[in-house]
Design an enzyme around this catalytic site. Structure first.
Site, PDB file in Angstrom:
ATOM      1  N   HIS A  62     -21.886  -6.001  13.846  1.00 55.10           N
ATOM      2  CA  HIS A  62     -21.103  -5.096  13.012  1.00 55.10           C
ATOM      3  C   HIS A  62     -21.298  -5.353  11.524  1.00 55.10           C
ATOM      4  O   HIS A  62     -21.262  -6.510  11.088  1.00 55.10           O
ATOM      5  CB  HIS A  62     -19.613  -5.236  13.355  1.00 55.10           C
ATOM      6  CG  HIS A  62     -19.329  -5.087  14.817  1.00 55.10           C
ATOM      7  ND1 HIS A  62     -19.189  -6.168  15.662  1.00 55.10           N
ATOM      8  CD2 HIS A  62     -19.169  -3.984  15.574  1.00 55.10           C
ATOM      9  CE1 HIS A  62     -18.951  -5.729  16.900  1.00 55.10           C
ATOM     10  NE2 HIS A  62     -18.937  -4.414  16.871  1.00 55.10           N
TER      11      HIS A  62
ATOM     12  N   SER B  60     -16.638   0.168  19.008  1.00 55.41           N
ATOM     13  CA  SER B  60     -16.126  -0.858  18.101  1.00 55.41           C
ATOM     14  C   SER B  60     -16.312  -0.550  16.621  1.00 55.41           C
ATOM     15  O   SER B  60     -15.594  -1.100  15.779  1.00 55.41           O
ATOM     16  CB  SER B  60     -16.784  -2.212  18.404  1.00 55.41           C
ATOM     17  OG  SER B  60     -18.196  -2.135  18.257  1.00 55.41           O
TER      18      SER B  60
ATOM     19  N   ASP C 114     -20.887  -9.836  11.670  1.00 54.60           N
ATOM     20  CA  ASP C 114     -21.288 -10.655  12.805  1.00 54.60           C
ATOM     21  C   ASP C 114     -22.654 -10.160  13.259  1.00 54.60           C
ATOM     22  O   ASP C 114     -23.330  -9.464  12.513  1.00 54.60           O
ATOM     23  CB  ASP C 114     -20.227 -10.641  13.920  1.00 54.60           C
ATOM     24  CG  ASP C 114     -19.925  -9.236  14.446  1.00 54.60           C
ATOM     25  OD1 ASP C 114     -20.782  -8.341  14.320  1.00 54.60           O
ATOM     26  OD2 ASP C 114     -18.818  -9.034  14.990  1.00 54.60           O
TER      27      ASP C 114
END
Length: 387
Positions: A365, A72, A362
């Site tokens: 990340h 991600s 978040d």
């Protein structure tokens, strides 16, 4: 009733966290503490970025293409149209992106590969290979990302998260080469293979999700699980070499026990760093340094670079003010303790203000501002070794 609702919310949060994993990669650059109040959305910063981009593109690119594999941290939207809950193609993700548009990047704005592509003089944004719209020839031949949020080196990891495995990403790369040959000829494909920059960013999902949260490898202690990851990571690198890649960078695993979610889940009442997570990361990094030395000897015609960002990211987390941040133990979205992916949404999650004070967007990340700092460190300290 209130207690029951709270328990149901917590259960839903934990189920999602079983399928999500934290920051895998990062990097560093010096930042002036006096600029703490400057945010990524300021007009001045955008004007300066545009001027720098124009200067970069006025000369020949430093590499023909940037090709990325991983999770991600470097996924610009490949998960958008696959059947997984690990997505970020909805607000507030993308709130500081172009036109405030969520793209599938797990961030409020750009991610590391966008900044690296820009500094290489290729383009301002590195697109996902699985783009919802056909890629134009320029975007195709200057590189794409095959990364899928939630994946890892351990074969179990993408299965648990229902995302794209690294072997499947490599299969997509072979398909990509066919498209390049059809659009620009064999010579362009050969140039990408011999001179393009190939980057691999994965491993944290394996440690935080598969090993610690799911306990899916209960037969392994910390050291043996690190060795399993080294085995699969080195195997993927060798497969990429066999596919023709000659300039490959592998980003090491950072201190993932210190990202907000892992502090919440494994750090006790004081939300300290999860020490077990960090032990596996350190063991993996050391193992890959040794393995890459062996690969260099076996394939002398290749340039293989290990990007060790563990110590730097740890310093950013422990001393955020030195890098222009005030908060490094919580994310900007919602409470900052657990929210990620669908838990970070416009219905239940507020967004901090100013975003630029936060190291993390978040609970897993980093923010765009932090990614810029991290990407500059990687570029200035490692990318030059592979060009």
């Amino acid at each position: 009733m209130g207690q029951q609702k709270q328990e149901e919310t917590m259960i839903s949060s934990m189920l999602l966290l079983l399928l999500l994993a934290p920051t895998s990669c990062s990097a560093r650059a010096a930042i002036n503490p006096s600029n703490n109040a400057t945010t990524t959305t300021s007009a001045r910063s955008k004007a300066q970025a545009a001027a720098a981009a124009a200067a970069a593109h006025s000369s020949k690119p430093l590499a023909p293409a940037l090709i990325v594999f991983g999770d991600s941290i470097v996924d610009p939207g490949n998960n958008n149209d696959i059947k997984t809950i690990i997505k970020a193609n909805f607000p507030p993700y993308g709130v500081d992106f172009v036109n405030h548009k969520p793209t599938g990047r797990f961030c409020n704005g750009r991610i590391p590969t966008d900044f690296i592509a820009s500094r290489l003089g290729l383009k301002e944004l590195l697109p996902p290979y699985l783009s919802s719209e056909p890629l134009e020839k320029h975007d195709l031949v200057t590189g794409v990302s095959f990364a899928s949020g939630g994946t890892g080196f351990d074969p179990l990891t993408p299965k648990l998260a229902s995302v794209i495995s690294l072997p499947d990403q490599l299969s997509m790369f072979h398909e990509y080469l066919g498209k390049v040959r059809a659009a620009a000829g064999e010579a362009k494909a050969a140039e990408i293979l011999s001179q393009g920059v190939f980057a691999i960013c994965a491993g944290s999902d394996d440690v935080a999700n598969t090993y610690f949260t799911m306990r899916a490898r209960s037969g392994y202690d910390h050291a043996s699980y690190a060795r399993l990851l080294v085995q699969h990571s080195a195997g993927f690198m060798e497969d990429l070499i066999h596919a023709g890649a000659r300039r490959i960078a592998l980003i090491g695993i950072p201190p993932i026990g210190c990202v907000p979610s892992q502090r919440t889940m494994s750090g006790g009442l004081d939300r300290g760093c999860g020490q077990g997570h960090n032990e596996v990361a350190v063991a993996y990094n050391a193992g890959m340094v040794r393995e890459m030395e062996a690969l260099r000897a076996k394939y002398p015609a290749t340039r293989l670079v290990f990007m060790d960002i563990y110590g730097f990211l740890y310093d950013m987390m422990m001393h955020p003010r030195s890098y222009g941040f005030t908060q490094s133990t919580k994310g900007c979205c919602g409470t900052g303790l657990l929210e990620v992916s669908v838990l970070c949404n416009p219905v239940t999650s507020s967004v901090c203000d100013p975003v630029g004070d936060y190291l993390f967007w978040d609970s897993y990340h980093p923010t765009e501002k932090a990614y810029k700092v991290l990407a500059d460190f990687v570029y200035d300290n490692y990318v030059k070794l592979i060009l």
